[in-house]
Design a protein around this motif. Structure first.
Motif, mmCIF file in Angstrom:
data_model
loop_
_atom_site.group_PDB
_atom_site.id
_atom_site.type_symbol
_atom_site.label_atom_id
_atom_site.label_comp_id
_atom_site.label_asym_id
_atom_site.label_seq_id
_atom_site.Cartn_x
_atom_site.Cartn_y
_atom_site.Cartn_z
ATOM 1 N N TRP A 97 43.067 64.453 12.416
ATOM 2 C CA TRP A 97 42.325 65.055 11.307
ATOM 3 C C TRP A 97 41.791 66.403 11.777
ATOM 4 O O TRP A 97 41.310 66.509 12.907
ATOM 5 C CB TRP A 97 41.172 64.158 10.870
ATOM 6 N N GLY A 110 39.289 69.797 10.734
ATOM 7 C CA GLY A 110 38.231 70.269 9.829
ATOM 8 C C GLY A 110 38.501 71.679 9.347
ATOM 9 O O GLY A 110 39.500 72.311 9.700
ATOM 10 N N PHE A 120 44.147 67.628 6.613
ATOM 11 C CA PHE A 120 42.795 68.009 6.174
ATOM 12 C C PHE A 120 42.606 67.741 4.689
ATOM 13 O O PHE A 120 43.554 67.676 3.911
ATOM 14 C CB PHE A 120 42.456 69.453 6.546
ATOM 15 N N GLU A 139 41.794 71.267 17.528
ATOM 16 C CA GLU A 139 42.394 70.762 16.283
ATOM 17 C C GLU A 139 43.497 71.693 15.801
ATOM 18 O O GLU A 139 44.578 71.251 15.380
ATOM 19 C CB GLU A 139 41.309 70.633 15.196
ATOM 20 N N PRO A 150 34.202 68.504 5.947
ATOM 21 C CA PRO A 150 34.244 68.366 7.410
ATOM 22 C C PRO A 150 34.496 69.720 8.064
ATOM 23 O O PRO A 150 35.428 70.425 7.685
ATOM 24 C CB PRO A 150 35.439 67.430 7.651
ATOM 25 N N HIS A 180 35.621 60.197 6.189
ATOM 26 C CA HIS A 180 35.578 61.306 7.150
ATOM 27 C C HIS A 180 34.437 61.114 8.134
ATOM 28 O O HIS A 180 34.580 61.377 9.330
ATOM 29 C CB HIS A 180 35.417 62.650 6.425
ATOM 30 N N ARG A 181 33.310 60.661 7.613
ATOM 31 C CA ARG A 181 32.172 60.437 8.519
ATOM 32 C C ARG A 181 32.520 59.374 9.547
ATOM 33 O O ARG A 181 32.212 59.517 10.736
ATOM 34 C CB ARG A 181 30.936 60.016 7.727
ATOM 35 N N ALA A 225 33.552 63.073 11.484
ATOM 36 C CA ALA A 225 33.479 64.440 10.963
ATOM 37 C C ALA A 225 32.052 64.961 10.995
ATOM 38 O O ALA A 225 31.104 64.224 10.759
ATOM 39 C CB ALA A 225 34.003 64.485 9.537
ATOM 40 N N TYR A 265 35.974 67.411 13.686
ATOM 41 C CA TYR A 265 35.865 65.971 13.957
ATOM 42 C C TYR A 265 35.563 65.777 15.429
ATOM 43 O O TYR A 265 36.103 66.492 16.270
ATOM 44 C CB TYR A 265 37.168 65.255 13.607
#
Ligand code: ZN
Lengths: 946, 88
Positions: free
Chosen positions: A795, A797, A617, A606, A591, A575-576, A580, A594
């Motif tokens: 993605w 959050g 997610f 999102e 997260p 995710h990082r 995120a 993103y």
């Protein structure tokens, strides 16, 4: 300027001078000095200003009892506030500054406050703050009262270790009694922990000296230490035992040079308290002037540091123990007059003038002592030493639950044997004098053979002395909190005669010295004023800590990220890498959004993508409690507001867990995988609580052999694919999805490992929760991520998920519900009417409270005046008539699906008000809004099928 | 910091435990036959004994509920046993 450094006495290292500053003035001490001894030897008298009246104050004592010499200490640019000068070792380059003084102790601008003393009696704050207008006083008082300054730069590293230890025998205090006990126990082969505040063992022997069993005291101390170590014990110096807790737990703070301090938690089998005693002051007019000191402390500073209290000294006493003090000071070169209250006493020591049957009634001087008034005659003196007897240090005994008895002979409150699981020996038990201390310590440890015997032990006669209300002038009882004998009298007149009331009304004994030098006098004065005995008057409660302990030591390493460690996702690195931004949600680091840029814009984008195509997610924190066995259906029926036994395998059902109070504790979906196997999807922050409640019912109500619970939340990774193109994304990812309706669940196998797919929706759109064992999560994540591009998904959050669920009116328990919310307040009333069987919380739903009109119900709130969302938490009010709160906004967002603000609220009779106009009160403004159904988006639920 | 005896795990620090209820309180049922007062008493009225008390606690670490006898004044724990019918 009266204290001075003796050319040879003391054990400081004269080869190693240490330069320091006090209130900007450069001074020099030596390695081995305490701050107190260095200041005393430098001749500095005024070390601070008193708490309330800003009177000049100087050094009084020698340890933790010190009420006056409290300093801010700056070292390497960082300031530690409120350091006791008597217990801190001097270091080269330290800058000391006085507290409660502006600009400094010598030139304090609030010193005139003392002239107003008659307007500042005991209870001043209580009386003042009850009147209107006290707010104008408060900032001024805050500025004038108080102790040291907090330094924002003082953020010590979180490096103090906390060590849990066990020991057979804990001995608190390494003075003569503690040493004798340690020797006796070590000789019986016991592993002893000997703990003392001072830099080295010895206690009062260190300044009173003596010969024990024919040898110098140092040989005795060395021999005992060697025996303790040989028997597997331990000697901890510079370690304050500050708290006695339940079941034999003791907390100790060890100071170390060049290493972080240690927080010890010691479980002791047996405990001997040998903490000694503290010298009482005497009470006479102006007994708080700088230059008035404890006689014992003067000896301590002379013998250990070569710091002599003054040149012309009057020592006022009623006990034999002061004679050696006078002798030592005279031998050091001071001119000493000893005034003894008794007509008879020991012989006058060499060079000491002794005046018998004489009483000290006043000290005089401006900023320090100039003369002492004895029986009406003024004697020139720069220093007045006093000894009003000794108070046993019984704090830890009382912390452990022990009681005290008044002892007339010892003129002290002494531990009542058997009231705490601690033995007490020596001066702490009221047995003053070296031979008594050695004998009691030896006996406390069950010593065999003769106790260590001192040579030429001085007699220890003490004449009880008390504050005398008939004496003119202001007599200080509590130096640190500025409480006088008159204040005690006022408290007595105003009815605060219980010691606990006296303490709170006058603040006597409430300072950081915990009234070590004042409690006894306050108690004795109150007893005299109310014509009661000391035992009738009672004592206050002793609580930890014994001395102030830095919070950094107690906190140890449990600070910052380690204070309350967050749960982490197995896919956090991925995710990082995808950009995120992480935040805590219910104990999990998840997260939030993103990408870069404004967070709320990202969240709305999102959410829009998830509505238009598809979002993914990470829902792994969702609870997964397996309920397994033939007893599972009946357990879940009882634990849930919605019956689960009627659920077919392969299906899921939404429900609530209630507390027995009927209040909604958690909500979520229950999956039935087989006849005898369910999974409870508790909210991510409620998993532990739900499990506990299920276990309670399982063990206490049902046959626990027929059903087991297993929390596998952390074992599985769940990625949720949501949006109209959710199915396309899974197909693109080549994940085989069995045909299933909304609220269907299937267990499959994907690439040889188990997978579970549930068509459960927290967004209102077609959603698949795809779960795999955590070790296979990379594969699942990578397949979904590759497929994402092909279908235009992204993605999302938790912030976007929050918007999506709020659009649908899906609640978060604890956010959209409170401690009063019952299921029928959320629109789930049918089960209450229908169910005949028992379930958790059932009876509470039928109480007058559960059935009353006007309960707050979940609704939506719509606004038509612009784009700004309502303030979450804002009160809902009538637009007409008297203003009162009808409820409040619980969730509020800007909806991308509807292109307008949406909100959820709890509102009195909310459902009956749907369509009504209502006010939303926030920061003084009322904004008009309309009550709406909770579900604002796709109320027919068409989108659940994609 | 007290120490309690879990009948399944042994002596542990109090932070591992949670008080559940006073022992011997039975849940009034069925709901239809329970008065408001009886239910309120079950929910809210406790003996809160000073001295010897029998209580149900849970050892969070192993998840087992058990009966503990202790002195609420001296904190002395005099007994710890599994719930009836549970082998320790
Ligand atoms: Zn256990």
């Amino acid at each position: 300027m009266s204290g001075w450094r003796h050319p040879t006495a003391g054990r400081v290292n004269r080869e190693r001078p240490a330069g320091f500053h006090f209130d900007g003035i450069a001074l020099t001490g030596f390695e081995g000095d305490t701050l107190a001894s260095a200041l005393l030897a430098s001749g500095t008298r005024v070390l601070g200003r008193s708490f309330k009246y800003h009177r000049p104050r100087g050094l009084w004592g020698m340890g933790g009892e010190e009420p006056n010499a409290i300093l801010d200490v700056t070292r390497d640019g960082v300031t530690m506030p409120n350091v006791r000068a008597t217990t801190e070792l001097l270091e080269d380059g330290m800058a000391l500054s006085s507290v409660n003084a502006a600009p400094d102790a010598a030139h304090d601008r609030y010193r005139l406050l003392d002239r107003l003393q008659r307007f500042l009696p005991a209870g001043f704050y209580y009386k003042t703050f009850m009147r209107p207008g006290w707010m104008t006083w408060e900032p001024m008082i805050r500025r004038m009262a108080g102790l040291g300054r907090i330094d924002p730069a003082n953020c010590p590293p979180a490096d103090c270790p906390r060590i849990n230890a066990q020991c057979d025998l804990l001995i608190i205090g390494a003075g003569p009694a503690g040493l004798a006990a340690a020797r006796a126990a070590a000789r019986k082969g016991r592993a002893v922990w000997l703990v003392d505040e001072a830099p080295e063992p010895g206690g009062s022997l260190r300044w009173r000296g003596g010969f024990i069993d024919g040898a110098d005291w140092r040989e005795f101390v060395d021999a005992v230490q060697a025996e303790v170590l040989a028997a597997g014990g331990r000697v901890l110096a510079r370690t304050t035992l500050w708290g006695a807790f339940d079941h034999g737990l003791f907390a100790a703070w060890e100071r170390r040079t060049g290493l972080p301090d240690v927080h010890w938690r010691i479980r002791a089998g047996e405990v001997i308290l040998a903490a000694g005693a503290i010298e009482r002051p005497l009470w006479f007019a102006n007994n708080d002037l700088p230059g008035v000191m404890s006689a014992e402390a003067a000896l301590h500073h002379l013998v250990l540091y070569g710091a002599v209290a003054g040149r012309r000294i009057v020592l006022a006493t009623g006990g034999d123990a002061s004679y050696p003090v006078a002798a030592a000071l005279a031998e050091a070169g001071a001119e000493v007059t000893l005034t003894d209250i008794r007509p008879e006493g020991p012989d006058a020591p060499e060079g000491v003038r002794v005046v018998r049957a004489a009483r000290l009634t006043a000290a005089r001087g401006g900023r320090e002592v100039r003369c002492a008034v004895i029986d009406g005659e003024a004697w020139e003196a720069d220093t007045v030493l006093t000894s009003g007897g000794y108070t046993p240090s019984v704090h830890l005994y009382c912390q452990a639950g022990g009681k005290l008895d008044w002892d007339d002979v010892r003129d002290a409150l002494v531990p009542r044997r058997g009231t705490a699981p601690i033995m007490v020996a020596g001066a702490a038990s009221g047995s003053f004098g070296l031979s008594a201390a050695l004998a009691e310590g030896h006996a406390a440890a069950g010593g065999e053979g003769p106790a260590p015997r001192p040579e030429g032990d001085a007699p220890w006669g003490v004449t009880p002395m008390r504050p005398d209300p008939a004496l003119p002038g202001r007599q200080w009882i509590d130096l640190q909190n500025d409480v006088t004998l008159k204040d005690v009298g006022l408290a007595a007149r105003e009815g605060f005669t219980s010691v606990e009331h006296l303490k709170r009304y006058t603040t006597l004994g409430m300072a950081t010295d915990q009234g070590r030098t004042s409690n006894f006098a306050g108690l004795a004065a109150m007893a005299a004023l109310t014509a009661r005995s000391i035992p009738e008057t009672g004592t206050t409660t002793y609580r930890p800590p014994f001395t102030p302990v830095p919070l950094a030591v107690i906190a140890g390493r449990r600070r910052g990220a380690l204070f309350n460690p967050l749960k982490r996702l197995p896919l956090e690195p991925e995710h990082r890498a995808a950009g995120a931004r992480f935040r805590e949600y219910g104990g999990w680091l998840r997260p939030a959004v993103y990408g870069t840029g404004d967070e709320s814009t990202l969240a709305v984008d999102e959410a829009r993508t998830a509505r238009q195509s598809v979002g993914i997610f990470d829902a792994s924190p969702l609870g997964k409690i397996e309920v397994i066995g033939p007893g599972a259906p009946e357990l879940l029926d009882f634990a849930n507001y919605v019956r689960m036994s009627t659920l077919r395998p392969g299906r899921a059902r939404y429900g609530f867990m209630l507390a027995e109070s009927g209040v909604v504790y958690d909500d979520g979906v229950v999956l039935r995988l087989a006849e005898d196997r369910f999974i409870v999807s508790a909210s991510s922050s409620h998993v532990a609580g739900v499990l506990l409640r299920l276990e309670d019912a399982r063990q206490d109500r049902f046959d626990p052999s027929r059903v087991v619970l297993h929390d596998v939340t952390a074992h599985w990774v769940t990625l949720t694919v949501t949006g109209p193109r959710a199915r396309d994304l899974l197909d693109e990812a080549e994940i085989a999805v069995p045909e299933m309706p909304h609220m269907g669940v299937a267990e499959t196998t994907e690439a040889g490992h188990p997978m579970r797919i549930a068509r459960v929706s927290f967004t209102g759109d077609l959603s698949y929760e795809v779960s795999v064992p955590a070790r296979h999560s990379d594969d699942l994540r990578n397949r979904l991520d590759r497929a994402r591009g092909a279908v235009g998904g992204r993605w999302i959050g938790l912030e976007a998920v929050m918007i999506l669920r709020a659009e649908k009116g899906y609640i978060l328990v604890g956010k959209d519900t409170d401690g009063l919310t019952m299921p029928h307040d959320l629109g789930w009333g049918a089960q209450r009417e229908r169910r005949r069987d028992e379930y958790l919380g059932k009876r509470s739903l039928f109480t007058p409270e559960g059935c009353r009109e006007g309960r707050r119900q979940l609704v939506g709130i719509a606004v038509s005046d612009g784009d700004a969302p309502l303030a979450a938490g804002a009160h809902l009010v009538p637009l007409d008539g008297p203003r009162r709160s009808l409820g409040f906004v619980t969730s509020s967002y800007r909806s991308p699906g509807l292109d307008r603000p949406i909100a959820l609220a709890l509102l009195e009779d909310g459902r009956a008000r749907i369509g009504d106009r209502i006010g939303c009160f926030h920061m003084g403004e009322v904004r008009a809004a309309v009550v709406a159904p909770a579900c604002a988006f796709d109320p027919e639920g068409h989108r659940l099928d994609g | 910091m007290q120490r309690f005896q879990c009948p399944f795990c042994g002596l542990r620090d109090e932070t591992e435990f949670h008080f559940a209820t006073e022992a011997g309180k039975s849940r009034p049922e069925p709901a239809e036959e329970v008065t408001d007062a009886e239910w309120a008493a079950y929910l809210h009225l406790n003996d809160a004994l000073k001295g010897q008390a029998r209580e149900v606690w849970v050892h969070l670490t192993c998840g087992e509920y058990f009966l503990m006898t202790r002195d609420t004044l001296t904190r002395e724990v005099s007994g710890s046993e599994a719930l009836p019918g549970r082998a320790s």
